[in-house]
Motif scaffolding. Structure first.
Motif, PDB file in Angstrom:
ATOM      1  N   MET A 213      42.875  35.862  67.927  1.00 21.39           N
ATOM      2  CA  MET A 213      42.221  34.975  66.978  1.00 21.39           C
ATOM      3  C   MET A 213      42.674  35.323  65.568  1.00 21.39           C
ATOM      4  O   MET A 213      42.818  36.482  65.219  1.00 21.39           O
ATOM      5  N   ALA A 214      42.879  34.335  64.781  1.00 20.61           N
ATOM      6  CA  ALA A 214      43.328  34.518  63.400  1.00 20.61           C
ATOM      7  C   ALA A 214      42.215  35.108  62.543  1.00 20.61           C
ATOM      8  O   ALA A 214      41.036  34.909  62.808  1.00 20.61           O
ATOM      9  N   ASN A 215      42.621  35.820  61.537  1.00 20.21           N
ATOM     10  CA  ASN A 215      41.730  36.331  60.506  1.00 20.21           C
ATOM     11  C   ASN A 215      42.374  36.057  59.160  1.00 20.21           C
ATOM     12  O   ASN A 215      43.562  35.767  59.075  1.00 20.21           O
ATOM     13  N   ILE A 216      41.606  36.209  58.111  1.00 16.44           N
ATOM     14  CA  ILE A 216      42.099  36.008  56.748  1.00 16.44           C
ATOM     15  C   ILE A 216      42.719  37.296  56.231  1.00 16.44           C
ATOM     16  O   ILE A 216      42.208  38.386  56.476  1.00 16.44           O
ATOM     17  N   VAL A 217      43.820  37.157  55.496  1.00 17.18           N
ATOM     18  CA  VAL A 217      44.412  38.262  54.747  1.00 17.18           C
ATOM     19  C   VAL A 217      44.712  37.770  53.339  1.00 17.18           C
ATOM     20  O   VAL A 217      44.883  36.578  53.102  1.00 17.18           O
ATOM     21  N   ILE A 218      44.763  38.712  52.420  1.00 17.49           N
ATOM     22  CA  ILE A 218      45.173  38.444  51.046  1.00 17.49           C
ATOM     23  C   ILE A 218      46.499  39.164  50.841  1.00 17.49           C
ATOM     24  O   ILE A 218      46.592  40.372  51.056  1.00 17.49           O
ATOM     25  N   ALA A 219      47.521  38.424  50.464  1.00 19.84           N
ATOM     26  CA  ALA A 219      48.834  39.000  50.197  1.00 19.84           C
ATOM     27  C   ALA A 219      49.067  38.967  48.689  1.00 19.84           C
ATOM     28  O   ALA A 219      48.771  37.968  48.032  1.00 19.84           O
ATOM     29  N   LEU A 220      49.587  40.066  48.151  1.00 17.00           N
ATOM     30  CA  LEU A 220      49.771  40.205  46.707  1.00 17.00           C
ATOM     31  C   LEU A 220      51.229  40.437  46.361  1.00 17.00           C
ATOM     32  O   LEU A 220      51.936  41.177  47.053  1.00 17.00           O
ATOM     33  N   THR A 221      51.662  39.815  45.280  1.00 17.54           N
ATOM     34  CA  THR A 221      52.954  40.122  44.691  1.00 17.54           C
ATOM     35  C   THR A 221      52.799  40.048  43.184  1.00 17.54           C
ATOM     36  O   THR A 221      51.786  39.565  42.681  1.00 17.54           O
ATOM     37  N   THR A 222      53.782  40.556  42.451  1.00 15.35           N
ATOM     38  CA  THR A 222      53.794  40.427  40.994  1.00 15.35           C
ATOM     39  C   THR A 222      55.109  39.797  40.570  1.00 15.35           C
ATOM     40  O   THR A 222      56.144  40.001  41.203  1.00 15.35           O
ATOM     41  N   VAL A 223      55.021  39.013  39.512  1.00 14.48           N
ATOM     42  CA  VAL A 223      56.183  38.310  38.957  1.00 14.48           C
ATOM     43  C   VAL A 223      56.118  38.474  37.449  1.00 14.48           C
ATOM     44  O   VAL A 223      55.041  38.371  36.863  1.00 14.48           O
ATOM     45  N   ASN A 224      57.253  38.733  36.795  1.00 14.36           N
ATOM     46  CA  ASN A 224      57.221  38.967  35.353  1.00 14.36           C
ATOM     47  C   ASN A 224      57.393  37.700  34.521  1.00 14.36           C
ATOM     48  O   ASN A 224      57.413  37.773  33.305  1.00 14.36           O
ATOM     49  N   ASP A 225      57.482  36.551  35.161  1.00 15.87           N
ATOM     50  CA  ASP A 225      57.657  35.280  34.456  1.00 15.87           C
ATOM     51  C   ASP A 225      56.509  34.344  34.846  1.00 15.87           C
ATOM     52  O   ASP A 225      56.329  34.062  36.037  1.00 15.87           O
ATOM     53  N   GLU A 226      55.755  33.874  33.862  1.00 19.51           N
ATOM     54  CA  GLU A 226      54.582  33.050  34.144  1.00 19.51           C
ATOM     55  C   GLU A 226      54.926  31.775  34.897  1.00 19.51           C
ATOM     56  O   GLU A 226      54.268  31.418  35.872  1.00 19.51           O
ATOM     57  N   SER A 227      55.957  31.078  34.480  1.00 22.07           N
ATOM     58  CA  SER A 227      56.304  29.827  35.152  1.00 22.07           C
ATOM     59  C   SER A 227      56.760  30.077  36.592  1.00 22.07           C
ATOM     60  O   SER A 227      56.462  29.295  37.490  1.00 22.07           O
ATOM     61  N   LYS A 228      57.447  31.187  36.833  1.00 19.34           N
ATOM     62  CA  LYS A 228      57.869  31.534  38.196  1.00 19.34           C
ATOM     63  C   LYS A 228      56.657  31.872  39.050  1.00 19.34           C
ATOM     64  O   LYS A 228      56.589  31.507  40.231  1.00 19.34           O
ATOM     65  N   ALA A 229      55.663  32.544  38.469  1.00 24.01           N
ATOM     66  CA  ALA A 229      54.431  32.855  39.200  1.00 24.01           C
ATOM     67  C   ALA A 229      53.734  31.564  39.633  1.00 24.01           C
ATOM     68  O   ALA A 229      53.312  31.433  40.784  1.00 24.01           O
ATOM     69  N   TYR A 230      53.630  30.598  38.706  1.00 21.91           N
ATOM     70  CA  TYR A 230      53.015  29.311  39.046  1.00 21.91           C
ATOM     71  C   TYR A 230      53.820  28.584  40.112  1.00 21.91           C
ATOM     72  O   TYR A 230      53.262  27.997  41.035  1.00 21.91           O
ATOM     73  N   GLU A 231      55.137  28.606  39.977  1.00 24.57           N
ATOM     74  CA  GLU A 231      56.014  27.935  40.938  1.00 24.57           C
ATOM     75  C   GLU A 231      55.836  28.496  42.351  1.00 24.57           C
ATOM     76  O   GLU A 231      55.714  27.758  43.327  1.00 24.57           O
ATOM     77  N   ILE A 232      55.811  29.816  42.458  1.00 21.51           N
ATOM     78  CA  ILE A 232      55.651  30.459  43.767  1.00 21.51           C
ATOM     79  C   ILE A 232      54.260  30.183  44.332  1.00 21.51           C
ATOM     80  O   ILE A 232      54.111  29.870  45.522  1.00 21.51           O
ATOM     81  N   ALA A 233      53.237  30.285  43.505  1.00 21.15           N
ATOM     82  CA  ALA A 233      51.864  30.048  43.975  1.00 21.15           C
ATOM     83  C   ALA A 233      51.700  28.619  44.472  1.00 21.15           C
ATOM     84  O   ALA A 233      51.231  28.387  45.596  1.00 21.15           O
TER      85      ALA A 233
END
Length: 117
Positions: free
Chosen positions: A1-21
């Motif tokens: 059965m599936a469960n929820i996970v939270i995956a984290l990364t960091t990006v040094n460019d704000e627009s790239k962070a928005y694009e990936i999200a």
């Protein structure tokens, strides 16, 4: 059965962070993605201690979908070795889990779950 996970990364460019999200949610690899406020990142690069501005992207996905999300993020991430940390959820409501499964790629082969308001 599936469960929820939270995956984290960091990006040094704000627009790239928005694009990936946004892209991960559009691709149905994550049910949600949060771009957290700008922060300062400290890390080692060879023998040099470095610091730079960055943004944490937190993805909410399922245990079944996290490997696909990881591959997708790493293909688009600007760093050769991106931060990738996966945290299991200690508890999740049945309704939220059903919604998350239904809205991610892993859940697209199943009967859709409830629609979040």
């Amino acid at each position: 059965m599936a469960n929820i996970v939270i995956a984290l990364t960091t990006v040094n460019d704000e627009s790239k962070a928005y694009e990936i999200a946004q892209g991960a949610v559009e691709a149905r690899l994550a049910v949600a993605a949060d771009v957290e406020a700008r922060m300062t990142l400290f890390y080692w690069n060879g023998d040099a201690l470095r610091h730079e501005r960055g943004y944490r992207v937190s993805f909410t996905t399922t245990t079944e979908g996290v490997a696909g999300l990881e591959a997708w993020v790493h293909e688009r991430h600007p760093h050769d070795v991106p931060q990738w940390i996966v945290l299991p959820a200690a508890a999740t409501s049945d309704q939220y889990l059903a919604w998350a499964v239904a809205e991610t790629s892993a859940g697209r082969q199943r009967t859709p779950g409830p629609v979040m308001p």
